[in-house]
Design an enzyme around this catalytic site. Structure first.
Site, PDB file in Angstrom:
ATOM      1  N   GLN A 191     -11.152  48.102  54.975  1.00 45.80           N
ATOM      2  CA  GLN A 191     -10.771  49.455  55.376  1.00 45.80           C
ATOM      3  C   GLN A 191     -10.780  49.639  56.892  1.00 45.80           C
ATOM      4  OE1 GLN A 191     -13.903  51.127  52.692  1.00 45.80           O
ATOM      5  NE2 GLN A 191     -12.347  52.667  52.272  1.00 45.80           N
ATOM      6  N   ASP A 213     -26.389  44.786  57.623  1.00 49.61           N
ATOM      7  CA  ASP A 213     -26.406  44.046  56.353  1.00 49.61           C
ATOM      8  C   ASP A 213     -25.026  43.469  56.031  1.00 49.61           C
ATOM      9  OD1 ASP A 213     -27.882  43.404  53.835  1.00 49.61           O
ATOM     10  OD2 ASP A 213     -26.297  44.633  52.944  1.00 49.61           O
ATOM     11  N   TYR A 261     -18.714  39.404  50.727  1.00 49.52           N
ATOM     12  CA  TYR A 261     -17.973  40.584  51.185  1.00 49.52           C
ATOM     13  C   TYR A 261     -16.628  40.155  51.784  1.00 49.52           C
ATOM     14  CZ  TYR A 261     -22.378  43.204  50.587  1.00 49.52           C
ATOM     15  OH  TYR A 261     -23.518  43.777  50.077  1.00 49.52           O
ATOM     16  N   PRO A 281     -26.664  54.739  49.077  1.00 51.44           N
ATOM     17  CA  PRO A 281     -27.371  56.018  49.007  1.00 51.44           C
ATOM     18  C   PRO A 281     -26.473  57.177  48.576  1.00 51.44           C
ATOM     19  CG  PRO A 281     -26.963  55.385  51.294  1.00 51.44           C
ATOM     20  CD  PRO A 281     -26.625  54.194  50.461  1.00 51.44           C
ATOM     21  N   LEU A 282     -25.159  57.033  48.797  1.00 48.89           N
ATOM     22  CA  LEU A 282     -24.237  58.120  48.435  1.00 48.89           C
ATOM     23  C   LEU A 282     -23.448  57.794  47.167  1.00 48.89           C
ATOM     24  CD1 LEU A 282     -22.878  58.956  52.021  1.00 48.89           C
ATOM     25  CD2 LEU A 282     -24.479  60.307  50.633  1.00 48.89           C
ATOM     26  N   ARG A 342     -12.774  55.238  49.226  1.00 45.22           N
ATOM     27  CA  ARG A 342     -13.134  54.027  48.487  1.00 45.22           C
ATOM     28  C   ARG A 342     -12.627  54.053  47.044  1.00 45.22           C
ATOM     29  NH1 ARG A 342     -19.228  51.827  48.521  1.00 45.22           N
ATOM     30  NH2 ARG A 342     -18.676  51.629  50.723  1.00 45.22           N
ATOM     31  N   THR A 397     -16.829  54.410  56.945  1.00 49.46           N
ATOM     32  CA  THR A 397     -15.536  53.917  57.450  1.00 49.46           C
ATOM     33  C   THR A 397     -15.115  54.671  58.703  1.00 49.46           C
ATOM     34  OG1 THR A 397     -14.325  55.477  56.040  1.00 49.46           O
ATOM     35  CG2 THR A 397     -14.688  53.260  55.151  1.00 49.46           C
TER      36      THR A 397
HETATM   37  N1  LIG Z   1     -27.155  44.112  47.437  1.00 50.51           N
HETATM   38  C1  LIG Z   1     -26.119  44.614  46.814  1.00 50.51           C
HETATM   39  O1  LIG Z   1     -25.806  44.229  45.682  1.00 50.51           O
HETATM   40  C2  LIG Z   1     -25.311  45.690  47.482  1.00 50.51           C
HETATM   41  C3  LIG Z   1     -24.331  46.365  46.767  1.00 50.51           C
HETATM   42  C4  LIG Z   1     -23.616  47.362  47.423  1.00 50.51           C
HETATM   43  C5  LIG Z   1     -23.892  47.663  48.741  1.00 50.51           C
HETATM   44  N2  LIG Z   1     -24.844  46.964  49.423  1.00 50.51           N
HETATM   45  C6  LIG Z   1     -25.125  47.236  50.850  1.00 50.51           C
HETATM   46  O2  LIG Z   1     -25.371  48.622  51.059  1.00 50.51           O
HETATM   47  C7  LIG Z   1     -24.467  49.126  52.022  1.00 50.51           C
HETATM   48  C8  LIG Z   1     -24.186  50.584  51.754  1.00 50.51           C
HETATM   49  O3  LIG Z   1     -23.597  50.728  50.459  1.00 50.51           O
HETATM   50  P1  LIG Z   1     -22.373  51.715  50.249  1.00 50.51           P
HETATM   51  O4  LIG Z   1     -21.312  51.432  51.258  1.00 50.51           O
HETATM   52  O5  LIG Z   1     -22.013  51.691  48.813  1.00 50.51           O
HETATM   53  O6  LIG Z   1     -23.077  53.121  50.662  1.00 50.51           O
HETATM   54  P2  LIG Z   1     -22.729  54.603  50.241  1.00 50.51           P
HETATM   55  O7  LIG Z   1     -23.387  55.462  51.257  1.00 50.51           O
HETATM   56  O8  LIG Z   1     -23.062  54.868  48.823  1.00 50.51           O
HETATM   57  O9  LIG Z   1     -21.136  54.716  50.378  1.00 50.51           O
HETATM   58  C9  LIG Z   1     -20.529  54.599  51.643  1.00 50.51           C
HETATM   59  C10 LIG Z   1     -19.097  55.108  51.587  1.00 50.51           C
HETATM   60  O10 LIG Z   1     -19.067  56.514  51.288  1.00 50.51           O
HETATM   61  C11 LIG Z   1     -18.116  57.173  52.126  1.00 50.51           C
HETATM   62  N3  LIG Z   1     -18.867  58.045  53.040  1.00 50.51           N
HETATM   63  C12 LIG Z   1     -20.004  57.743  53.730  1.00 50.51           C
HETATM   64  N4  LIG Z   1     -20.434  58.792  54.451  1.00 50.51           N
HETATM   65  C13 LIG Z   1     -19.562  59.795  54.218  1.00 50.51           C
HETATM   66  C14 LIG Z   1     -19.484  61.119  54.686  1.00 50.51           C
HETATM   67  N5  LIG Z   1     -20.393  61.621  55.524  1.00 50.51           N
HETATM   68  N6  LIG Z   1     -18.457  61.895  54.235  1.00 50.51           N
HETATM   69  C15 LIG Z   1     -17.539  61.404  53.378  1.00 50.51           C
HETATM   70  N7  LIG Z   1     -17.545  60.148  52.913  1.00 50.51           N
HETATM   71  C16 LIG Z   1     -18.559  59.332  53.324  1.00 50.51           C
HETATM   72  C17 LIG Z   1     -17.362  56.055  52.885  1.00 50.51           C
HETATM   73  O11 LIG Z   1     -16.288  55.567  52.089  1.00 50.51           O
HETATM   74  P3  LIG Z   1     -14.751  56.058  52.238  1.00 50.51           P
HETATM   75  O12 LIG Z   1     -14.540  56.569  53.617  1.00 50.51           O
HETATM   76  O13 LIG Z   1     -13.962  54.834  51.934  1.00 50.51           O
HETATM   77  O14 LIG Z   1     -14.551  57.074  51.175  1.00 50.51           O
HETATM   78  C18 LIG Z   1     -18.432  54.972  52.932  1.00 50.51           C
HETATM   79  O15 LIG Z   1     -17.912  53.678  53.139  1.00 50.51           O
HETATM   80  C19 LIG Z   1     -23.269  48.172  51.930  1.00 50.51           C
HETATM   81  O16 LIG Z   1     -22.452  48.165  53.073  1.00 50.51           O
HETATM   82  C20 LIG Z   1     -23.961  46.854  51.737  1.00 50.51           C
HETATM   83  O17 LIG Z   1     -24.436  46.374  52.982  1.00 50.51           O
HETATM   84  C21 LIG Z   1     -25.563  45.998  48.804  1.00 50.51           C
END
Ligand SMILES: NC(=O)c1ccc[n+]([C@@H]2O[C@H](COP(=O)([O-])OP(=O)(O)OC[C@H]3O[C@@H](n4cnc5c(N)ncnc54)[C@H](OP(=O)(O)O)[C@@H]3O)[C@@H](O)[C@H]2O)c1
Length: 319
Positions: free
Chosen positions: A22, A44, A49, A208-209, A227, A285
């Protein structure tokens, strides 16, 4: 972090889905800059990835930034391999061969001499625990990694790894990386109690989100470019876009309003309010998303027992 001497910032930044998919080099440079300038000291990543391209992008950004390497921590994870369904037998899993090769390749992609944290991205029933523990300890001895841990292992598997390490006089896992958010709390709040007591693992929690669902952005439709609009992530959309979940997000807005904040900030603050959480890994993003999400640091001390109960009543999933 847990019983270690390592200090991680309460919020960290990860690259899953975003880097090399992205966002381009200039956006990832801006995002990592905002993170670092605001005190985030942990980035991380994982071999899987975007088939290694996420690590390559982070490596390019870090080499350009030229930050003092001692001022931040970097991770990678091994298990899934680079090629998804096209992995050959030894190109995934937790054999000594794959862990060693994946680590060496991650170091090259990230342009670094060592990983501060190295995770077994999932458990591997095909590889003996002794082999996994020994391999991680060899990498530790070689100085290629500084702490090793697990991601989405069961408490029993983590305890077994710890017991094997103890028996062999080796170093056991120091941290686990589980999903933790308002929808997913059983593992962290119930199943993992033994791993916090002894051996005392730290947690670097993810999503977290719930991939953005907890910002409320999906309450009425799926915004273009988000996403859940991505072609290859239909599985995630199916998991997230459920009326029951969306209804809870709508209800959480009233709690957020009471605190004068957004539901997204409230959701992140709720994660870091748990004292067993070492760091919560953010995804973003856009610069505005990351800047907004960092406000959780101001909100989490305001989560009183009454507010926590109000949240529990809405979610109905407290273990
Ligand atoms: N160990 C594992 O199996 C595992 C699995 C998953 C993730 N992780 C790690 O955890 C990290 C975080 O996970 P995640 O990316 O899923 O976190 P998340 O906080 O649940 O989702 C992040 C996504 O939500 C959207 N977003 C975030 N803040 C926002 C806001 N203020 N307003 C509107 N949309 C918002 C963006 O996507 P859009 O802009 O595309 O909508 C962003 O990429 C990953 O990068 C990775 O390092 C680990």
């Amino acid at each position: 972090m847990g019983r270690t001497g390592l200090q991680l910032s309460l919020l960290s930044y990860g690259s899953w889905v975003t880097f090399s998919k992205q966002v381009d080099d200039s956006a990832s440079d801006r995002l990592m800059g905002i993170a670092y300038d605001n005190g985030i000291n942990f980035f991380d990543n994982a071999e899987s990835y975007e088939g290694g391209r996420s690590e390559e992008m982070m490596g390019r950004v870090l080499s350009k930034k030229n930050w003092d390497r001692t001022s931040y921590c970097l991770s990678s994870k091994v298990f899934f391999g680079l090629h998804g369904k096209n992995n050959k037998p030894n190109q995934h899993g937790l054999s000594r061969k794959h862990i060693t090769e994946a680590c060496n390749q991650a170091l090259k992609r990230l342009q670094t001499d060592y990983l501060d944290l190295y995770f077994c991205h999932r458990p591997d029933k095909e590889s003996p625990m002794e082999e996994i523990v020994w391999t991680m300890n060899i990498l530790l001895q070689q100085g290629k990694i500084l702490y090793w841990g697990t991601s989405e292992w069961s408490a029993a598997e983590i305890m077994e790894a710890n017991a094997v390490a103890k028996e062999l006089g080796l170093i056991g896992p120091a941290m686990e990386q589980p999903q933790y958010n308002l929808f997913e709390r059983t593992k962290v709040e119930r199943d993992y109690s033994p791993i916090f007591r002894d051996p005392g693992l730290g947690l670097t929690t993810w999503s977290p989100l719930a991939s953005g669902l907890l910002t409320g952005k999906y309450n009425h439709s799926i915004p273009e470019g988000s996403r859940l609009a991505l072609e290859n992530y239909a599985w995630l959309k199916d998991r997230m876009m459920q009326e029951e979940k969306l209804d809870k997000v709508r209800q959480l807005i009233s709690v957020a309003n009471e605190l004068g904040t957004s539901v997204g900030i409230l959701s992140i603050a709720w994660c870091i309010h748990n004292p067993n959480v070492t760091t919560t890994i953010l995804g973003a993003t856009k610069a505005a998303q990351l800047t907004e999400n960092l406000k959780a640091l101001e909100i989490y001390p305001q989560l009183t027992p009454e507010i926590m109960v109000a949240i529990d009543d809405i979610m109905g999933n407290k273990p």
